[in-house]
Design an enzyme around this catalytic site. Structure first.
Site, PDB file in Angstrom:
ATOM      1  N   LYS A   1      -5.974  -2.607   3.605  1.00 29.55           N
ATOM      2  CA  LYS A   1      -7.132  -2.393   4.470  1.00 29.55           C
ATOM      3  C   LYS A   1      -7.803  -3.715   4.823  1.00 29.55           C
ATOM      4  CE  LYS A   1     -11.411   0.412   4.460  1.00 29.55           C
ATOM      5  NZ  LYS A   1     -12.185   1.382   3.651  1.00 29.55           N
TER       6      LYS A   1
ATOM      7  N   SER B   1     -13.658   5.091   6.415  1.00 26.18           N
ATOM      8  CA  SER B   1     -13.350   3.833   7.076  1.00 26.18           C
ATOM      9  C   SER B   1     -11.900   3.388   6.942  1.00 26.18           C
ATOM     10  CB  SER B   1     -14.263   2.740   6.527  1.00 26.18           C
ATOM     11  OG  SER B   1     -14.066   2.564   5.132  1.00 26.18           O
TER      12      SER B   1
ATOM     13  N   SER C   1     -14.193   7.062   1.721  1.00 30.15           N
ATOM     14  CA  SER C   1     -13.391   6.421   2.758  1.00 30.15           C
ATOM     15  C   SER C   1     -11.893   6.438   2.504  1.00 30.15           C
ATOM     16  CB  SER C   1     -13.834   4.962   2.946  1.00 30.15           C
ATOM     17  OG  SER C   1     -15.065   4.891   3.616  1.00 30.15           O
TER      18      SER C   1
END
Length: 449
Positions: free
Chosen positions: A77, A152, A176
């Site tokens: 990420k 996210s 997330s």
């Protein structure tokens, strides 16, 4: 078979056995990204040193090392540091930032023989429930590109669900790395707080609630990742009672398909011998909204001055969060800190009486990619964070929580089931999840009336 279609466990076994080389895996991974990323916008950058990493894995294997993640490509990420790669947090403020070192979790993956395929998109500062940023654009759901994968960790789940890699690292400070897996048919695991080393990396808006989270298509890959990242061993299946609830004691409405799927899953588990009781914590009026001022205040602390200098640099939704944080009083922030503590105490106290609690990961499936949040849940107009109603509690309690794919809506959209257990029982939670997955046939969802 394309090696990218294997689980991480199976792929690593083939690499160790010499059936496929790390170089062949790297070539296949690059080709898969080239084929599928244009429609999804999951990846911000491919690792230019992938071939060198493949050669190093091959050298280590030839030297006799036993590498549990040998030749497995992993996506990271865009808020987790990977040495010498641009890590932007989805923000134009960090568009030129290059990580000076690996986060400890990334180092552990490399030590186990994993290859870093590249960086996957996240919402700006990982503080939004969809993965749309002015810097990197819109990330789409592989199940249906008209929909969001959530946020996210939208890029990691889009990459894994579309077969670019079998494993990803996300972060989770409020769901997330559980809600996006639920929206894309994946497994997402939030470990016990601090089980997996966090950092070195960026300052967090809220300290002490975010974790590094593995995301995968197969539960066995979550197990393997946690062995590498935290050294956990095989756990024991819960033998006691598991609580379950449609609304987690929050009064949150569910879409009809979610409610029907949950009730069907509970009935199936009971038939398979699981001891389940319908009950939920008494939150005393606390909701996810009670702790959101902590995020706003943290963003204001980190980026308030930059907002005052040039608001246009930010995603408008993040600019509003920062602006909200700048306007909070000390009492409002203190109240949110108190809510965080009490939320954790309530959930931890509840889990003293039950081995785990099962709730929907989300009250709805994925929604259109151009919307910040669904317009309706359970047939009623909803607030912007209602889709995230069931996930922040585990962060403020420090508990492990796992989202598993367990059903589909009548339209074929994935739904996630969240299993939460007491702090430190990560291995037992994963062992129990294996039994739960075996007990659930995961049929196509029957139509809700």
């Amino acid at each position: 078979m394309n090696p990218l279609d294997l689980s991480a466990v199976a792929l690593a076994h083939r690499v160790r056995s010499g059936v496929v080389t790390p170089s062949e895996v790297a070539i296949a991974a690059r080709a898969r990204v080239a084929e599928r990323n244009p429609a999804l916008n999951a990846m911000t950058v491919l690792n230019p040193s992938l071939d060198e990493e493949a050669a190093e894995v091959a050298r280590r294997l030839a030297a006799g090392e036993d590498l549990s993640l040998a030749g497995v490509p992993v996506v990271i990420k865009d808020n987790i540091w990977v040495k010498d790669l641009p890590i932007t947090q989805g923000s134009r403020l960090f568009a030129e930032f290059v990580a000076p070192k690996d986060a400890a979790a990334v180092s552990k993956l490399r030590d186990a023989g994993a290859m870093i395929l590249g960086i996957a998109t996240c919402s700006e500062f990982a503080c939004k429930g969809v993965t749309n940023t002015p810097l990197h654009g819109i990330t789409r759901n592989p199940v249906d590109t008209r929909l969001t994968p959530g946020g996210s960790s939208g890029g990691p789940v889009a990459a894994v669900a579309s077969g670019m890699a079998p494993l990803a690292l996300g972060t989770d400070a409020g769901g997330s790395s559980r809600r996006p897996p639920a929206h894309t048919g994946l497994f997402g695991f939030k470990p016990t707080q601090d089980f997996v080393p966090y950092g070195p990396g960026f300052d967090e808006p809220v300290d002490g609630i975010s974790v590094i989270s593995p995301i995968a298509r197969h539960l066995e890959d979550i197990d393997l990742a946690m062995q590498v990242l935290a050294g956990i061993s095989t756990g024991s299946v819960f033998a006691g009672t598991i609580a379950w609830s449609e609304d987690f004691g929050l009064g949150q409405k569910l879409d009809a398909d979610v409610a029907l799927a949950l009730r069907g899953a509970v009935a199936q588990l009971k038939r398979q011998g699981f001891s389940l009781v319908e009950t939920a914590p008494d939150w005393g009026g606390l909701t996810g909204g009670s702790v959101m001022p902590l995020q706003f205040a943290g963003l204001a602390r980190l980026f308030g001055e930059a907002l005052k200098e040039d608001r246009s640099v930010f995603d408008p939704d993040l600019a509003l969060q920062i602006e909200t944080g700048l306007g909070l009083t000390a009492a409002e922030v203190a109240n949110a800190k108190s809510a965080s503590v009490h939320m954790g105490e309530i959930l931890n106290g509840f889990l003293e009486g039950y081995d785990a609690v099962i709730v929907p990961t989300t009250p709805c499936p994925a929604w259109p990619v151009d919307r910040l949040a669904p317009e309706f849940i359970g047939g009623l107009p909803c607030a912007p964070r209602d889709h995230a109603a069931f996930t922040p509690q585990a962060n403020h309690a420090g508990c492990p929580a796992l989202s598993i794919p367990f059903a589909e809506t009548k339209a074929g959209l994935p739904l996630g089931l969240q299993i939460i257990s007491a702090k430190g029982r990560d291995a037992d939670l994963l062992a129990t999840a294996r039994n739960i997955m075996g007990a659930l046939s995961r049929p196509k969802h029957e139509r809700a009336s």
